[in-house]
Design a protein around this motif. Structure first.
Motif, mmCIF file in Angstrom:
data_model
loop_
_atom_site.group_PDB
_atom_site.id
_atom_site.type_symbol
_atom_site.label_atom_id
_atom_site.label_comp_id
_atom_site.label_asym_id
_atom_site.label_seq_id
_atom_site.Cartn_x
_atom_site.Cartn_y
_atom_site.Cartn_z
ATOM 1 N N LYS A 55 8.934 6.055 -6.725
ATOM 2 C CA LYS A 55 9.146 4.379 -6.327
ATOM 3 C C LYS A 55 10.494 4.145 -6.292
ATOM 4 N N ASP A 75 2.286 1.303 -3.849
ATOM 5 C CA ASP A 75 0.936 2.466 -4.774
ATOM 6 C C ASP A 75 0.901 3.944 -4.605
ATOM 7 N N ASN A 76 0.481 4.054 -3.227
ATOM 8 C CA ASN A 76 0.293 5.579 -2.658
ATOM 9 C C ASN A 76 1.619 6.322 -3.101
ATOM 10 N N SER A 134 0.519 -1.649 -0.063
ATOM 11 C CA SER A 134 0.079 0.249 0.688
ATOM 12 C C SER A 134 1.101 1.098 -0.132
ATOM 13 N N GLU A 135 2.132 1.031 0.537
ATOM 14 C CA GLU A 135 2.581 2.580 1.056
ATOM 15 C C GLU A 135 3.545 2.774 -0.675
#
Length: 152
Positions: free
Chosen positions: A79, A72-73, A69-70
């Protein structure tokens, strides 16, 4: 006359000390150590961190979900830096995502590595096959001995 003192360091991390308590081994260049001089071996070995065995990190299912989730956010440009900072690879995250999709939460749990234990029946069969091969070999050599005795 002055004596020259030379310090010797041990590659294994073993230090020698004389009775005065110094932590270094000193050998004079003009004579060998006398029999009356007692040298003691310090058995404390200091581990070199470079030689330590590295272990793989294992992530729980909750950690994997949090990391996914980290990732993806994050905005697109951050990234790669995040992966380097966390010590992860994009392929790891892709595998976790694929496993989550195919197997659900249960698939994200860490596996107990190594070989799977054999069925006791299979282990018994292997033992019997080994014993059978050993006995057949003994029988063959005994038959050869008998044939040699008959021919003489």
């Amino acid at each position: 006359s002055r004596r020259q003192v030379r310090t010797i360091s041990s590659p294994l991390g073993v230090n020698l000390s004389d009775d005065t308590g110094s932590r270094e081994t000193c050998i004079t260049s003009d004579r060998a150590p006398r029999r009356s001089e007692q040298w003691h071996v310090d058995t404390e070995v200091v581990n070199d961190p470079k030689l330590e065995r590295h272990t793989r990190r294992q992530f729980s299912a909750a950690e994997k979900r949090r990391l996914l989730s980290e990732y993806d956010n994050l905005p697109r440009g951050e990234k790669g830096a995040w992966l380097r900072r966390e010590g992860l690879y994009g392929a790891q995250l892709a595998n976790w995502r694929k496993t989550l999709k195919e197997q659900g939460e249960q698939g994200l749990e860490p596996n107990s590595g190594g070989r799977k234990p054999k069925d006791p029946r299979e282990r018994r069969i292997e033992d019997l096959e080994r014993e059978n091969a050993r006995l057949q070999k003994r029988l063959h050599s005994a038959e050869e001995c008998l044939s040699l005795q008959k021919s003489c």
